[in-house]
Design a protein around this motif. Structure first.
Motif, short mmCIF file in Angstrom:
data_model
loop_
_atom_site.label_atom_id
_atom_site.label_comp_id
_atom_site.label_asym_id
_atom_site.label_seq_id
_atom_site.Cartn_x
_atom_site.Cartn_y
_atom_site.Cartn_z
N VAL A 121 -9.49 26.86 -10.76
CA VAL A 121 -9.63 25.42 -10.93
C VAL A 121 -8.29 24.81 -11.33
CG1 VAL A 121 -10.79 23.57 -12.20
CG2 VAL A 121 -12.06 25.64 -11.58
N GLY A 122 -7.88 23.78 -10.62
CA GLY A 122 -6.66 23.05 -10.97
C GLY A 122 -6.98 21.98 -12.00
N THR A 123 -6.79 22.32 -13.26
CA THR A 123 -7.14 21.38 -14.34
C THR A 123 -6.10 20.26 -14.46
OG1 THR A 123 -6.03 22.77 -15.98
CG2 THR A 123 -8.39 23.16 -15.62
N ARG A 124 -6.54 19.12 -15.00
CA ARG A 124 -5.68 17.93 -15.10
C ARG A 124 -5.44 17.57 -16.57
NH1 ARG A 124 -10.02 14.66 -11.74
NH2 ARG A 124 -11.24 15.87 -13.25
N PRO A 125 -4.46 18.21 -17.22
CA PRO A 125 -4.23 17.90 -18.64
C PRO A 125 -3.72 16.48 -18.87
CG PRO A 125 -2.51 19.34 -17.78
CD PRO A 125 -3.58 19.27 -16.73
N LYS A 126 -3.04 15.90 -17.88
CA LYS A 126 -2.55 14.52 -17.97
C LYS A 126 -3.08 13.73 -16.79
CE LYS A 126 1.70 15.69 -20.44
NZ LYS A 126 3.19 15.60 -20.46
N ARG A 127 -4.23 13.11 -16.99
CA ARG A 127 -4.88 12.38 -15.91
C ARG A 127 -4.30 10.98 -15.74
NH1 ARG A 127 -11.21 13.10 -15.02
NH2 ARG A 127 -10.55 11.65 -13.40
N ALA A 136 -14.40 8.91 -20.80
CA ALA A 136 -15.68 9.35 -20.24
C ALA A 136 -15.60 10.79 -19.75
CB ALA A 136 -16.09 8.42 -19.11
N THR A 137 -14.49 11.13 -19.10
CA THR A 137 -14.32 12.49 -18.58
C THR A 137 -14.21 13.49 -19.72
OG1 THR A 137 -13.20 11.65 -16.60
CG2 THR A 137 -12.86 13.97 -17.16
N ARG A 138 -13.47 13.12 -20.77
CA ARG A 138 -13.31 14.04 -21.90
C ARG A 138 -14.67 14.31 -22.56
NH1 ARG A 138 -9.77 11.27 -24.54
NH2 ARG A 138 -8.00 12.16 -23.39
N LEU A 139 -15.48 13.27 -22.70
CA LEU A 139 -16.80 13.45 -23.31
C LEU A 139 -17.70 14.31 -22.42
CD1 LEU A 139 -17.45 9.83 -24.65
CD2 LEU A 139 -16.95 11.87 -26.00
N ALA A 140 -17.65 14.05 -21.11
CA ALA A 140 -18.49 14.82 -20.19
C ALA A 140 -18.09 16.28 -20.17
CB ALA A 140 -18.40 14.22 -18.79
N ASN A 141 -16.79 16.54 -20.11
CA ASN A 141 -16.32 17.92 -20.11
C ASN A 141 -16.68 18.64 -21.40
OD1 ASN A 141 -15.14 18.21 -17.54
ND2 ASN A 141 -13.28 17.17 -18.20
N CYS A 193 -7.95 29.13 -14.62
CA CYS A 193 -7.56 27.72 -14.65
C CYS A 193 -6.03 27.61 -14.59
CB CYS A 193 -8.07 27.04 -15.92
SG CYS A 193 -9.87 26.96 -16.03
N LYS A 194 -5.56 26.62 -13.87
CA LYS A 194 -4.13 26.38 -13.75
C LYS A 194 -3.88 24.87 -13.80
CE LYS A 194 -0.08 27.29 -10.82
NZ LYS A 194 0.44 25.90 -10.91
N PRO A 195 -3.08 24.40 -14.75
CA PRO A 195 -2.79 22.95 -14.80
C PRO A 195 -2.08 22.48 -13.53
CG PRO A 195 -2.14 24.05 -16.84
CD PRO A 195 -2.45 25.14 -15.86
N VAL A 196 -2.47 21.31 -13.05
CA VAL A 196 -1.86 20.73 -11.86
C VAL A 196 -1.46 19.28 -12.14
CG1 VAL A 196 -3.13 22.21 -10.25
CG2 VAL A 196 -4.08 19.99 -10.91
N HIS A 197 -0.62 18.77 -11.28
CA HIS A 197 -0.14 17.39 -11.40
C HIS A 197 -1.20 16.44 -10.87
CE1 HIS A 197 2.77 14.08 -9.91
NE2 HIS A 197 2.46 13.89 -11.17
N HIS A 198 -1.48 15.40 -11.63
CA HIS A 198 -2.47 14.39 -11.23
C HIS A 198 -1.78 13.05 -11.12
CE1 HIS A 198 -6.22 11.86 -11.83
NE2 HIS A 198 -6.56 12.66 -10.86
#
Length: 240
Positions: A121-127, A136-141, A193-198
């Motif tokens: 999964v390409g996670t998005r640490p800086k959306r 909303a995303t932080r709460l859902a996750n 998991c691997k952080p990706v650019h968003h």
């Protein structure tokens, strides 16, 4: 591999997204590109047919739903019809950088050589979203992690790499794409998991509202909890 992109009313973004995908194909193993139009009412399909003139995309595959089925339905259509062993998924709004596929695939292939093929999964640490969307995303996750213990900090992240057969083993329902780490974990697929650019969306607006996603998300979360509780699979099978 197959790069699968589900789109709905993304006409202004198609040319840029397709050009970026074409730009990374030469650095990937043999790959096809599959777009699934989920019943768009604008010129998305026309824009996709015109994208075949982009160098490297002559054989772009375009699958079109006759009505809107939702993102999970569009992804399922693309993956069922894909020809690749490995699947890479990205969104078609320009927020995902196709160049990140290289790193996600490399991680998946390396892990597969050592053992069970993973879901990466390409996670998005800086959306690059609005403040309210990020909250909303932080709460859902957070809720999904607490209740499902899926080990993924960004379960709804659109950039993923996985084996096609592992996806097709999963039970299908609309909203499935938001729970893939938990569902695949139940079927024995390890998670990486691997952080990706968003990035900011190129044009247009998101197809989801925070309230709408919250209402549907709670219902789906309860359903996934039930599915995982009722999943009984052997760790190995031997023939005597």
């Amino acid at each position: 591999m197959s790069i699968v992109v589900a789109v709905l009313n993304e006409q202004p973004n198609i040319a840029s997204v397709c050009a970026e995908i074409a730009g990374v194909l030469s650095s990937l193993p043999s790959a096809e590109v599959v777009f699934v139009d989920d019943g768009s009412t604008d010129g998305t399909v026309l824009a996709l047919t015109e994208a075949r003139h982009i160098p490297g995309l002559k054989n772009l595959r375009i699958l079109v739903h006759d009505r809107r089925c939702g993102k999970s339905g569009a992804m399922r259509t693309g993956i069922r019809n894909a020809r690749g062993t490995w699947i890479a998924t990205i969104d078609g709004d320009g927020q995902d950088d196709p160049a990140e596929i290289r790193g996600l695939l490399a991680l998946a292939l390396d892990a597969a050589q050592k053992g069970r093929a993973p879901l990466v999964v390409g996670t998005r640490p800086k959306r690059s979203d609005t403040v309210w969307r990020r909250i909303a995303t932080r709460l859902a996750n957070g809720l999904r992690q607490r209740l499902l213990n899926d080990g993924c900090p960004d379960t709804g992240a659109p950039m993923k790499v996985f084996r096609r057969t592992d996806f097709l083993d999963l039970p299908y329902f609309e909203g499935q794409h938001r729970f893939m780490p938990a569902l695949m974990k139940s079927y024995g697929t390890p998670l990486l998991c691997k952080p990706v650019h968003h990035r900011l969306r190129l044009h247009g607006e998101s197809k989801y509202t925070n309230f709408g996603r919250a209402v549907v998300g709670v219902r789906d979360l309860l359903g996934v909890m039930w599915l995982r509780n009722r999943t009984r699979l052997p760790s190995s099978v031997r023939e005597c």
